[in-house]
Scaffold this motif. Structure first.
Motif, PDB file in Angstrom:
ATOM      1  N   UNK A 131      30.316 -20.149 126.523  1.00  0.00           N
ATOM      2  CA  UNK A 131      29.101 -19.418 126.885  1.00  0.00           C
ATOM      3  C   UNK A 131      28.228 -19.227 125.653  1.00  0.00           C
ATOM      4  N   UNK A 132      26.908 -19.407 125.816  1.00  0.00           N
ATOM      5  CA  UNK A 132      25.974 -19.175 124.727  1.00  0.00           C
ATOM      6  C   UNK A 132      26.003 -17.703 124.343  1.00  0.00           C
ATOM      7  N   UNK A 133      26.127 -17.445 123.037  1.00  0.00           N
ATOM      8  CA  UNK A 133      26.239 -16.070 122.560  1.00  0.00           C
ATOM      9  C   UNK A 133      24.909 -15.359 122.727  1.00  0.00           C
ATOM     10  N   UNK A 134      24.892 -14.290 123.511  1.00  0.00           N
ATOM     11  CA  UNK A 134      23.691 -13.501 123.717  1.00  0.00           C
ATOM     12  C   UNK A 134      24.035 -12.163 124.327  1.00  0.00           C
ATOM     13  N   UNK A 135      23.162 -11.186 124.124  1.00  0.00           N
ATOM     14  CA  UNK A 135      23.396  -9.849 124.639  1.00  0.00           C
ATOM     15  C   UNK A 135      22.048  -9.131 124.729  1.00  0.00           C
ATOM     16  N   UNK A 136      21.998  -8.090 125.553  1.00  0.00           N
ATOM     17  CA  UNK A 136      20.802  -7.275 125.701  1.00  0.00           C
ATOM     18  C   UNK A 136      21.036  -5.919 125.042  1.00  0.00           C
ATOM     19  N   UNK A 137      19.951  -5.274 124.627  1.00  0.00           N
ATOM     20  CA  UNK A 137      20.115  -3.985 123.981  1.00  0.00           C
ATOM     21  C   UNK A 137      18.793  -3.270 123.830  1.00  0.00           C
ATOM     22  N   UNK A 138      18.836  -2.179 123.060  1.00  0.00           N
ATOM     23  CA  UNK A 138      17.647  -1.371 122.787  1.00  0.00           C
ATOM     24  C   UNK A 138      17.566  -1.099 121.293  1.00  0.00           C
ATOM     25  N   UNK A 139      16.341  -1.028 120.802  1.00  0.00           N
ATOM     26  CA  UNK A 139      16.115  -0.744 119.391  1.00  0.00           C
ATOM     27  C   UNK A 139      16.282   0.743 119.143  1.00  0.00           C
ATOM     28  N   UNK A 140      17.151   1.097 118.211  1.00  0.00           N
ATOM     29  CA  UNK A 140      17.377   2.499 117.852  1.00  0.00           C
ATOM     30  C   UNK A 140      16.421   2.927 116.745  1.00  0.00           C
ATOM     31  N   UNK A 141      16.290   2.111 115.717  1.00  0.00           N
ATOM     32  CA  UNK A 141      15.417   2.433 114.598  1.00  0.00           C
ATOM     33  C   UNK A 141      15.862   1.707 113.349  1.00  0.00           C
ATOM     34  N   UNK A 142      15.189   1.992 112.232  1.00  0.00           N
ATOM     35  CA  UNK A 142      15.512   1.343 110.961  1.00  0.00           C
ATOM     36  C   UNK A 142      16.115   2.347 109.990  1.00  0.00           C
ATOM     37  N   UNK A 143      16.981   1.823 109.122  1.00  0.00           N
ATOM     38  CA  UNK A 143      17.592   2.614 108.068  1.00  0.00           C
ATOM     39  C   UNK A 143      17.985   1.653 106.952  1.00  0.00           C
ATOM     40  N   UNK A 144      18.777   2.133 106.026  1.00  0.00           N
ATOM     41  CA  UNK A 144      19.279   1.256 104.981  1.00  0.00           C
ATOM     42  C   UNK A 144      20.745   1.556 104.722  1.00  0.00           C
ATOM     43  N   UNK A 145      21.474   0.519 104.354  1.00  0.00           N
ATOM     44  CA  UNK A 145      22.873   0.662 103.974  1.00  0.00           C
ATOM     45  C   UNK A 145      23.053  -0.013 102.616  1.00  0.00           C
ATOM     46  N   UNK A 146      24.193   0.195 102.022  1.00  0.00           N
ATOM     47  CA  UNK A 146      24.466  -0.364 100.703  1.00  0.00           C
ATOM     48  C   UNK A 146      25.606  -1.360 100.803  1.00  0.00           C
ATOM     49  N   UNK A 147      25.419  -2.525 100.183  1.00  0.00           N
ATOM     50  CA  UNK A 147      26.460  -3.548 100.201  1.00  0.00           C
ATOM     51  C   UNK A 147      27.482  -3.276  99.104  1.00  0.00           C
ATOM     52  N   UNK A 148      28.400  -4.242  98.912  1.00  0.00           N
ATOM     53  CA  UNK A 148      29.492  -4.050  97.948  1.00  0.00           C
ATOM     54  C   UNK A 148      28.993  -3.913  96.514  1.00  0.00           C
ATOM     55  N   UNK A 149      27.844  -4.552  96.219  1.00  0.00           N
ATOM     56  CA  UNK A 149      27.315  -4.500  94.860  1.00  0.00           C
ATOM     57  C   UNK A 149      26.419  -3.292  94.618  1.00  0.00           C
ATOM     58  N   UNK A 150      26.205  -2.461  95.647  1.00  0.00           N
ATOM     59  CA  UNK A 150      25.383  -1.282  95.496  1.00  0.00           C
ATOM     60  C   UNK A 150      23.916  -1.493  95.791  1.00  0.00           C
ATOM     61  N   UNK A 151      23.545  -2.684  96.281  1.00  0.00           N
ATOM     62  CA  UNK A 151      22.164  -2.965  96.612  1.00  0.00           C
ATOM     63  C   UNK A 151      21.819  -2.395  97.994  1.00  0.00           C
ATOM     64  N   UNK A 184      30.224  -7.657 125.367  1.00  0.00           N
ATOM     65  CA  UNK A 184      30.089  -6.588 124.381  1.00  0.00           C
ATOM     66  C   UNK A 184      29.618  -7.172 123.054  1.00  0.00           C
ATOM     67  N   UNK A 185      29.358  -6.265 122.130  1.00  0.00           N
ATOM     68  CA  UNK A 185      28.872  -6.687 120.814  1.00  0.00           C
ATOM     69  C   UNK A 185      29.941  -7.442 120.038  1.00  0.00           C
ATOM     70  N   UNK A 186      31.187  -7.410 120.498  1.00  0.00           N
ATOM     71  CA  UNK A 186      32.249  -8.156 119.827  1.00  0.00           C
ATOM     72  C   UNK A 186      32.015  -9.656 119.886  1.00  0.00           C
ATOM     73  N   UNK A 187      31.165 -10.123 120.797  1.00  0.00           N
ATOM     74  CA  UNK A 187      30.874 -11.552 120.893  1.00  0.00           C
ATOM     75  C   UNK A 187      30.151 -12.075 119.656  1.00  0.00           C
ATOM     76  N   UNK A 188      29.605 -11.167 118.823  1.00  0.00           N
ATOM     77  CA  UNK A 188      28.874 -11.582 117.624  1.00  0.00           C
ATOM     78  C   UNK A 188      29.710 -11.446 116.359  1.00  0.00           C
ATOM     79  N   UNK A 189      31.015 -11.334 116.524  1.00  0.00           N
ATOM     80  CA  UNK A 189      31.895 -11.127 115.382  1.00  0.00           C
ATOM     81  C   UNK A 189      31.825 -12.279 114.383  1.00  0.00           C
ATOM     82  N   UNK A 190      31.730 -13.518 114.881  1.00  0.00           N
ATOM     83  CA  UNK A 190      31.727 -14.691 114.007  1.00  0.00           C
ATOM     84  C   UNK A 190      30.333 -15.279 113.808  1.00  0.00           C
ATOM     85  N   UNK A 191      29.300 -14.593 114.258  1.00  0.00           N
ATOM     86  CA  UNK A 191      27.930 -15.117 114.184  1.00  0.00           C
ATOM     87  C   UNK A 191      27.228 -14.502 112.981  1.00  0.00           C
TER      88      UNK A 191
END
Length: 240
Positions: free
Chosen positions: A1-21, A127-134
């Protein structure tokens, strides 16, 4: 099956990666979605999976009414086989096998995702688990509508000079006429008009994080639409 899902936009924020960026991300409430129909080449001449997201909600008051009462009869018949009708009885009596139904609540947001259906079946949940490897996705939504806008806001025109001889037309588009040949305007001339409120696809966005417990999908950058708007998320077909 082609990987796809429907959803709603919650908003924008920021997170920090392993290097602190700091990484700017958009949070999307993705799924769970019910498979309402499976299109096949033999029956429909193309392959696709039809997904439904977000049940039709009950009224704001406390009257004892079911959720399905908020949907039209055609919407209820699309998802359940328990809807009695004269047409359905005639089809059963004539020996026509009814199509499988998802047996779920009518959905607020229904879209088809074209591509190989694989082992997709009516009634299963995506579910959103379908995007685990994408790694990259395309996000489609309706852009924010800005109404009737002028050429400076809509097309980023610089406007006319604020000097002597230019009288109260500083934000106007200026002349649009052609010469005696061809004596007309070509299609596509940029002018004032409706700005926004159109279908827009943000392509090749990086999937930063997946939260299966809360059905959240975090993608790098911005996506079309305002907070709360419906989105279609698919695996990107962009190469490179």
């Amino acid at each position: 099956m082609a990987a796809g899902i429907l959803g709603r936009k919650v908003g924008m924020t920021q997170i920090f990666d392993e290097s602190g960026q700091a990484v700017p991300v958009t949070v999307i409430q993705a799924g769970p979605c019910d498979v309402l129909q499976v299109r096949t080449v033999e029956r429909d001449s193309y392959e696709a999976v039809q997904l439904g997201y977000l049940d039709k909600t009950r009224p704001s008051d406390d009257r004892p009414r079911s959720r399905s009462s908020q949907a039209r009869r055609s919407e209820r018949g699309h998802v359940t086989s328990r809807l009695n009708s004269k047409r359905a009885k005639r089809r059963v009596e004539s020996g026509i096998e009814p199509l499988p139904k998802a047996d779920c609540e009518p959905k607020s947001f229904v879209r088809e995702i074209r591509g190989p259906v694989g082992d997709a079946e009516v009634g299963q949940q995506v579910t959103v688990a379908a995007f685990e490897e994408i790694k990259k996705v395309d996000v489609t939504g309706t852009s924010i509508g800005r109404g009737f806008s002028g050429v400076m806001k809509r097309h980023n025109f610089s406007g006319q000079r604020a000097s002597h001889g230019v009288k109260k037309v500083h934000r106007h588009a200026g002349g649009t006429g052609m010469s005696a040949t061809p004596s007309r305007l070509f299609k596509g001339r940029r002018m004032a008009g409706q700005y926004g409120n159109t279908r827009v696809t943000a392509r090749n966005l990086e999937v930063v994080r997946i939260d299966e417990e809360n059905n959240l999908l975090l993608v790098r950058g911005c996506v079309p639409g305002s907070n709360g708007g419906f989105l279609l998320i698919c695996e990107t077909n962009k190469v490179g």
